[in-house]
Design a protein around this motif. Structure first.
Motif, PDB file in Angstrom:
ATOM      1  N   ALA A  94      20.339  20.975 -24.812  1.00  0.00           N
ATOM      2  CA  ALA A  94      18.956  20.509 -24.737  1.00  0.00           C
ATOM      3  C   ALA A  94      18.231  20.869 -26.036  1.00  0.00           C
ATOM      4  N   HIS A  95      17.350  19.982 -26.477  1.00  0.00           N
ATOM      5  CA  HIS A  95      16.551  20.250 -27.678  1.00  0.00           C
ATOM      6  C   HIS A  95      15.067  20.065 -27.359  1.00  0.00           C
ATOM      7  N   CYS A 105      13.148  20.357 -33.941  1.00  0.00           N
ATOM      8  CA  CYS A 105      13.597  21.075 -32.753  1.00  0.00           C
ATOM      9  C   CYS A 105      12.977  22.464 -32.782  1.00  0.00           C
ATOM     10  N   LEU A 114      14.132  25.065 -31.165  1.00  0.00           N
ATOM     11  CA  LEU A 114      15.133  26.121 -31.288  1.00  0.00           C
ATOM     12  C   LEU A 114      15.260  26.346 -32.789  1.00  0.00           C
ATOM     13  N   HIS A 157      18.234  25.617 -34.879  1.00  0.00           N
ATOM     14  CA  HIS A 157      18.508  24.189 -35.067  1.00  0.00           C
ATOM     15  C   HIS A 157      17.611  23.608 -36.153  1.00  0.00           C
ATOM     16  N   MET A 196      17.543  20.077 -38.156  1.00  0.00           N
ATOM     17  CA  MET A 196      16.906  19.171 -37.187  1.00  0.00           C
ATOM     18  C   MET A 196      15.397  19.220 -37.412  1.00  0.00           C
TER      19      MET A 196
HETATM   20 CU   LIG Z   1      17.831  21.862 -31.034  1.00  0.00          CU
END
Ligand SMILES: [Cu+2]
Length: 211
Positions: free
Chosen positions: A137-138, A187, A189, A192, A197
């Motif tokens: 999941a992002h 993203c 996170l 990431h 991202m």
């Molecule tokens: Cu991500």
């Protein structure tokens, strides 16, 4: 547990061959399932063949609990959405990665490879669909704006600046690009984001119309 299983599977699939196949010999990254301008290279170990709207699904880790779980499809805005215009344009952005190499990006490119920002005209109304080609999941975050999640509550779509996109899932939001400037889109996170991202969303008046 589920996360580790999914990651292990992704790593194994990515290591198997340069053009990964699933167990039936089908390509796991058929470019026909991607936008024409997506870079389908080493940064993409899979492309979701049939991404589905998972806004009514329980998120990872809460799928088996025996209590009620709030899901995106339950949410309604307290006040009616202000911009009732239909979107004049649609856009699809893929969340991509290569688990084995810890590569993450949008449309197969990490930020350092991106040559163009994502452009919106000032006050343009756009419908954006995020497609998650990865097995994680992002939580995708846009600065400077609230967008409306297209979750079935037409006219009272919930306002968000971050939306968690489930693995193999897709999320659609309507955006009124009413904040001129350059905005981070990434993203949340952060490992990431740091791996690539990330992109810039640019909101500008139409060329020649700038005051
Ligand atoms: Cu991500």
């Amino acid at each position: 547990g589920a996360d580790h299983a999914a990651m292990g599977h992704g790593a194994a699939a990515g290591a198997a061959a340069a053009a990964p196949m699933d167990h039936s010999g089908m390509s796991m990254r058929d470019p026909n399932n991607a936008p024409a301008d997506m870079a389908v290279g080493v940064g993409v170990d899979a492309i979701a063949p049939a991404p589905s709207n998972r806004l009514a699904d329980r998120p990872q880790g809460l799928d088996d609990v025996d209590h009620r779980v709030l899901v995106y499809a339950d949410l309604r805005s307290l006040t009616p959405n202000k911009d009732t215009r239909a979107p004049s344009r649609t856009m699809e952005i893929h969340l991509t990665g290569n688990m084995e190499r810890f590569m993450w990006g949008f449309d197969g490119r990490k930020f350092s490879e991106v040559v163009e920002p994502i452009r919106f005209e000032l006050n343009e109304r756009v419908r954006v669909t995020l497609v998650n080609d990865t097995m994680m999941a992002h939580p995708i975050h846009l600065h400077g704006h609230f967008f409306e999640l297209v979750n079935g509550h037409d006219g009272n779509q919930p306002l968000k600046h971050t939306v968690n996109v489930a693995p193999g899932g897709k999320v659609t939001f309507d955006l009124t690009a009413d904040a001129p400037g350059d905005w981070a889109f990434h993203c949340h996170l952060l490992m990431h984001m740091h791996a690539g991202m990330f992109n810039v969303v640019t909101v500008r008046p139409l060329a020649g119309a700038a005051s």
